[in-house]
Design an enzyme around this catalytic site. Structure first.
Site, PDB file in Angstrom:
ATOM      1  N   ILE A  80      41.357  11.848  84.250  1.00  0.00           N
ATOM      2  CA  ILE A  80      42.045  11.276  83.093  1.00  0.00           C
ATOM      3  C   ILE A  80      41.270  10.074  82.567  1.00  0.00           C
ATOM      4  CG2 ILE A  80      44.303  12.086  83.857  1.00  0.00           C
ATOM      5  CD1 ILE A  80      44.846   9.119  84.676  1.00  0.00           C
ATOM      6  N   ASN A 120      45.622  11.936  92.858  1.00  0.00           N
ATOM      7  CA  ASN A 120      44.440  11.083  92.799  1.00  0.00           C
ATOM      8  C   ASN A 120      44.442  10.256  91.513  1.00  0.00           C
ATOM      9  OD1 ASN A 120      41.576  10.344  92.118  1.00  0.00           O
ATOM     10  ND2 ASN A 120      41.202  11.300  94.095  1.00  0.00           N
ATOM     11  N   ILE A 122      42.165   8.816  89.835  1.00  0.00           N
ATOM     12  CA  ILE A 122      41.064   9.097  88.921  1.00  0.00           C
ATOM     13  C   ILE A 122      41.208  10.482  88.297  1.00  0.00           C
ATOM     14  CG2 ILE A 122      38.563   9.531  88.801  1.00  0.00           C
ATOM     15  CD1 ILE A 122      38.151   7.318  90.796  1.00  0.00           C
ATOM     16  N   GLU A 123      41.757  11.418  89.042  1.00  0.00           N
ATOM     17  CA  GLU A 123      41.799  12.803  88.581  1.00  0.00           C
ATOM     18  C   GLU A 123      43.009  13.076  87.679  1.00  0.00           C
ATOM     19  OE1 GLU A 123      40.697  15.718  91.623  1.00  0.00           O
ATOM     20  OE2 GLU A 123      39.988  14.025  92.834  1.00  0.00           O
ATOM     21  N   MET A 124      44.212  13.175  88.246  1.00  0.00           N
ATOM     22  CA  MET A 124      45.382  13.522  87.438  1.00  0.00           C
ATOM     23  C   MET A 124      46.472  12.454  87.470  1.00  0.00           C
ATOM     24  SD  MET A 124      45.299  17.590  88.445  1.00  0.00           S
ATOM     25  CE  MET A 124      46.132  18.344  87.059  1.00  0.00           C
TER      26      MET A 124
END
Length: 313
Positions: A80, A120, A122-124
């Site tokens: 994201i 996570n 950083i991810e979702m």
């Protein structure tokens, strides 16, 4: 005692422990895998839905691209807000056959793995509560979940279960190598010579079993050490034991020609570069151009059929 000597002894011990399996013929993937079709179809929809990320910009498929062998097409994953991770996402194809999930093996199974990117930051960057709320507020998901799980409301454990069932269905049967192992075809001369090199040089010591990997932790740089990366995402990051620095879950080699860039950090863009790196650092010698070409020819025989569930509505 020099660390390189210790690691060489460990590599030899690992070789001896795996010798019986490594010298046996590798097993072809099954041509059929039993899975719950209703769960898998629901999981497929979730896998491609950006609704599951905080800013609705990424989905599971963003980092596990079905058109890129189920793997990350960039050097490292993007989450994201266009945030960069530190690792190259491995293929989700045939991941059902891995003994653990993620490079550091922190997830015991696909269901546990499915929750990782969701949480996570950083991810979702989603909590379980946020995932459930979004899905329960959706116009279609509550009915879809109720048909499969027979519950009045969506539950987070059902979300990860459905995604895991879809991932179980992402198997890639009938590669040329599988067909060769079943006695249906012969490999070309270069492919067969590459397979012989794969066994005699010691590649098969780590890349063995039905998935040609995914069933052990091994060092990268066991013979000729690599500089340690403190953000490598290795087993040390999970255990805190210095012994585990630069130890990773061995990746599967299936469909490897489709999944560049390579290694945990996405630092190698071609199979030839990757083979040269692994031969020098883990086997202790330089490949000749001919050996590299033949090994590459063999690795390309590991490309199987695209998962059938991806073609279904």
């Amino acid at each position: 005692m020099p660390r390189v000597f210790i690691l060489s002894i460990l590599l030899l011990a690992s070789h001896l422990l795996n010798q019986a399996m490594a010298l046996q013929p590798l097993q072809p993937l099954p041509q059929e895998v039993a899975y719950d079709e209703g769960k898998a179809r629901l999981g497929k929809r979730l896998f491609f839905d950006t609704l599951l990320s905080k800013d609705r910009s990424v989905s599971c498929a963003t980092c596990h691209d079905p058109d890129h062998g189920g793997a990350e097409p960039r050097q490292v994953s993007i989450g994201i807000g266009n945030q960069k991770g530190t690792l190259n996402a491995p293929t989700v194809y045939n991941s059902y056959y891995n003994f653990r999930q993620f490079w550091d093996g922190r997830a015991l199974d696909l269901k546990e793995q499915a929750a990782g990117p969701l949480h996570n930051p950083i991810e979702m960057a989603m909590t379980a509560e946020e995932v459930v709320q979004r899905l329960n507020d959706h116009a279609e998901y509550p009915l879809l979940f109720s048909r499969v799980y027979h519950q009045s409301r969506v539950r987070f454990e059902d979300v990860t279960d459905a995604i895991a069932e879809f991932e179980k269905a992402l198997f890639t049967p009938d590669s040329p190598f599988d067909r060769y192992l079943r006695g249906e075809i012969e490999l070309a001369a270069d492919e067969k010579e590459g397979y012989l090199l794969f066994r005699t040089m010691g590649c098969v010591t780590c890349h063995n079993g039905i998935n040609l990997g995914g069933n052990s932790y091994q060092y990268i740089g066991a013979v000729n050490p690599l500089e340690k990366d403190v953000e490598a995402g290795d087993l040390y990051a999970r255990t805190g034991d210095p012994f585990d620095r630069n130890r990773f879950k061995v990746p599967s080699l299936r469909n490897i020609e489709l999944t560049s860039p390579y290694l945990h950090d996405g630092s190698k863009s071609t199979l030839g570069e990757t083979l040269a790196t692994m031969a020098f650092h883990n086997l202790g010698f330089d490949l000749t151009a001919e050996e590299n070409r033949q090994l590459t020819a063999f690795l390309k025989t590991l490309t199987g059929k695209r998962p059938a569930i991806l073609e279904s509505p």
